[in-house]
Design a protein around this motif. Sequence first.
Motif, mmCIF file in Angstrom:
data_model
loop_
_atom_site.group_PDB
_atom_site.id
_atom_site.type_symbol
_atom_site.label_atom_id
_atom_site.label_comp_id
_atom_site.label_asym_id
_atom_site.label_seq_id
_atom_site.Cartn_x
_atom_site.Cartn_y
_atom_site.Cartn_z
ATOM 1 N N PRO A 267 -12.474 -20.211 -0.329
ATOM 2 C CA PRO A 267 -11.432 -19.591 -1.131
ATOM 3 C C PRO A 267 -10.290 -19.674 0.182
ATOM 4 N N TRP A 268 -9.003 -19.261 -0.412
ATOM 5 C CA TRP A 268 -7.898 -19.411 0.456
ATOM 6 C C TRP A 268 -7.787 -18.570 1.557
ATOM 7 N N TRP A 269 -8.333 -17.351 1.330
ATOM 8 C CA TRP A 269 -8.409 -16.214 2.314
ATOM 9 C C TRP A 269 -9.172 -16.477 3.720
ATOM 10 N N GLN A 270 -10.344 -17.087 3.124
ATOM 11 C CA GLN A 270 -11.311 -17.481 4.412
ATOM 12 C C GLN A 270 -10.599 -18.335 5.568
ATOM 13 N N SER A 271 -9.727 -19.383 5.134
ATOM 14 C CA SER A 271 -9.065 -19.975 6.241
ATOM 15 C C SER A 271 -7.627 -19.355 6.636
ATOM 16 N N ALA A 272 -7.341 -18.290 5.979
ATOM 17 C CA ALA A 272 -5.924 -17.588 5.994
ATOM 18 C C ALA A 272 -5.623 -16.946 7.383
ATOM 19 N N VAL A 273 -4.513 -16.712 7.776
ATOM 20 C CA VAL A 273 -4.149 -15.764 8.625
ATOM 21 C C VAL A 273 -3.179 -14.597 7.978
ATOM 22 N N LEU A 274 -3.611 -13.478 8.083
ATOM 23 C CA LEU A 274 -2.886 -12.270 7.315
ATOM 24 C C LEU A 274 -1.805 -11.701 8.496
ATOM 25 N N TYR A 275 -0.874 -11.172 7.868
ATOM 26 C CA TYR A 275 0.252 -10.588 8.695
ATOM 27 C C TYR A 275 0.556 -9.243 8.245
ATOM 28 N N GLN A 276 0.375 -8.242 8.916
ATOM 29 C CA GLN A 276 0.690 -6.826 8.331
ATOM 30 C C GLN A 276 2.489 -6.581 8.845
ATOM 31 N N VAL A 277 3.061 -6.172 7.452
ATOM 32 C CA VAL A 277 4.566 -5.938 7.727
ATOM 33 C C VAL A 277 4.342 -4.243 7.486
ATOM 34 N N TYR A 278 5.018 -3.573 8.446
ATOM 35 C CA TYR A 278 5.152 -2.312 8.399
ATOM 36 C C TYR A 278 6.742 -2.138 7.884
ATOM 37 N N PRO A 279 6.916 -2.063 6.557
ATOM 38 C CA PRO A 279 8.337 -2.248 6.024
ATOM 39 C C PRO A 279 9.424 -1.310 6.650
ATOM 40 N N ARG A 280 9.143 -0.155 6.917
ATOM 41 C CA ARG A 280 10.275 0.745 7.466
ATOM 42 C C ARG A 280 10.975 0.185 8.838
ATOM 43 N N SER A 281 10.107 -0.764 9.453
ATOM 44 C CA SER A 281 10.362 -1.376 10.841
ATOM 45 C C SER A 281 10.712 -2.851 10.874
ATOM 46 N N PHE A 282 10.722 -3.426 9.772
ATOM 47 C CA PHE A 282 10.698 -5.018 9.586
ATOM 48 C C PHE A 282 12.206 -5.553 9.805
ATOM 49 N N GLY B 101 3.902 -19.638 11.109
ATOM 50 C CA GLY B 101 2.409 -20.054 10.718
ATOM 51 C C GLY B 101 1.666 -19.310 9.883
ATOM 52 N N ILE B 102 2.104 -17.957 9.644
ATOM 53 C CA ILE B 102 1.106 -17.256 8.887
ATOM 54 C C ILE B 102 0.775 -17.687 7.384
ATOM 55 N N ASP B 103 -0.199 -17.212 6.824
ATOM 56 C CA ASP B 103 -0.517 -17.621 5.243
ATOM 57 C C ASP B 103 -0.129 -16.578 4.249
ATOM 58 N N ALA B 104 -0.552 -15.339 4.784
ATOM 59 C CA ALA B 104 -0.240 -14.060 3.876
ATOM 60 C C ALA B 104 0.510 -12.821 4.562
ATOM 61 N N LEU B 105 1.075 -12.292 3.877
ATOM 62 C CA LEU B 105 1.864 -10.905 4.224
ATOM 63 C C LEU B 105 1.080 -9.603 3.421
ATOM 64 N N TRP B 106 0.748 -8.658 4.373
ATOM 65 C CA TRP B 106 0.290 -7.486 3.695
ATOM 66 C C TRP B 106 1.354 -6.465 3.981
ATOM 67 N N ILE B 107 2.105 -5.810 3.002
ATOM 68 C CA ILE B 107 3.208 -4.915 3.198
ATOM 69 C C ILE B 107 2.482 -3.397 2.999
ATOM 70 N N SER B 108 2.578 -2.623 4.022
ATOM 71 C CA SER B 108 2.279 -1.144 3.828
ATOM 72 C C SER B 108 3.066 -0.534 2.852
#
Length: 518
Positions: free
Chosen positions: A4-19, A44-51
Amino acid sequence: MSAPWWQSAVLYQVYPRSFQDSNGDGIGDLAGITARLDDLVALGIDALWISPVFPSPMADFGYDVADYCDIDPRFGTLAEMDRLVAEAHARGLKVLLDYVPNHSSDQHPWFTASRSSRDDPKRDWYIWRDAAADGGPPNNWISDFGGPAWEWDAATGQYYAHAFLAQQPDLNWRSPELRAAMLDVLRFWFDRGIDGFRIDVLWHMIKHADFLDNPVNPDWHGGMAEMDRVHQTHSTDQPEVHDIAREMRAIADAAGERLLVGEIYLPVERLMDYYGGVHLPLNFQLIGAEWHAPSLLALIEGYERALPEGGWPNWVLGNHDRPRAATRFGAEQARVAAMLLLTLRGTPTIYYGDEIGMADVAIPAERVQDPRELREPGKGLGRDPVRTPMAWDDSANGGFTSGEPWLPLHADWPTRNMGVEREEAGSMWRLYRDLLALRRATPALALGEWAAVASVGEVLAYERRLGDARVLVVLNLGTAYAPFALPEWAAALSVVLSSAEGDADPRLLGPNEGLILA
């Protein structure tokens, strides 16, 4: 490669108030995130997670949700969220949202109805209990933000539960109607193209049906958080939570290749129970780990052994609640920590700003925003220091906003920013970029097996292997030169990446040096 895509992916957390702020009000927003997607692609990240970006009174900065199916005007509109998702997908990026299922805002229409009358149809959508015999709270549960986990409602003559602020009443997942309504929230966002969710405080969601007192912690002292006065035996991690997680998983699976990530602060052996529900029960061990090679080796081996069959590992170095890596380890070891995060087996999550080496920012008393710090000052519980604005360039306010930033930037932002570091040889940003590029180009790093390699002292060494391809990672967690006995099988390998500048010799690592050989 059929993973699955998420096994090789690198996630990146965005804290939206401060991005990135797009309109000059000092608060980051969705349009700002969209404007920075190319910078994330360059990293080079694969997915962003937005708080959380949902409508909220902001008592806890978005973790008090007043509408699960809309966007707070501070951050934008539903149309802007749709545009962000479309623009991200056009660049090959996935988008994850936060899902806050344990509690809503007390301004949510559901709670307004629930507290209006004991006879209201939504009364049992929240957790209501009669007072104890002495008129006090129903039991001894303590809010994670200090004080009783119960708030008296004079109008209806009962207490309601709140694991966090009183403005965040806990939802009652034992109510079939509430359960159905909250699961529909997942479907709503999946239908709009969201690729997954990070589920907030998943282990909190169900409470013991009999609301028993929690055991008192005999080791508690005044320097600790008040929540630690008791062990949360009956207020968290109840067996029924796994049925809910499996329902969420079924919805995600029915929507296609979507990802569920669970926030769960539990010992490793209990964390493993959440596999089969969420795909990735977040593994926070590196955040609180002793930064010594033998300790880390034992931690990694213990986690790998504990994983259930088919369970995919994951690693987290920092987030919006915990001190940053550069603060915990110092600037040099933060580079080694980045190398560890991005070469262990499993899906890693990068916290925004770590890629430029941001450290915690001291917040003047008059600018403190975090309710946790305001409620228990002086205990180091405040989260503002790790939520400060991202610095993009050396223009005013680091390019974050044309207005007054909601929190102050780090003092060295004129030189510690993405624009400067993109051009600077040996910068933290370039190290992250190079690590991500190497990981993407090397299947053994992205998906291979992990095995420890013999080492001594403060050297941590391990192998990543996929088929005949072998990669050796050697990390010096100390501040002195450290010898390493290169295994015979690695003699033909060469150094492909170093965390330090200058000549690299895997047989004698420099202080704070990490090497990857392939």
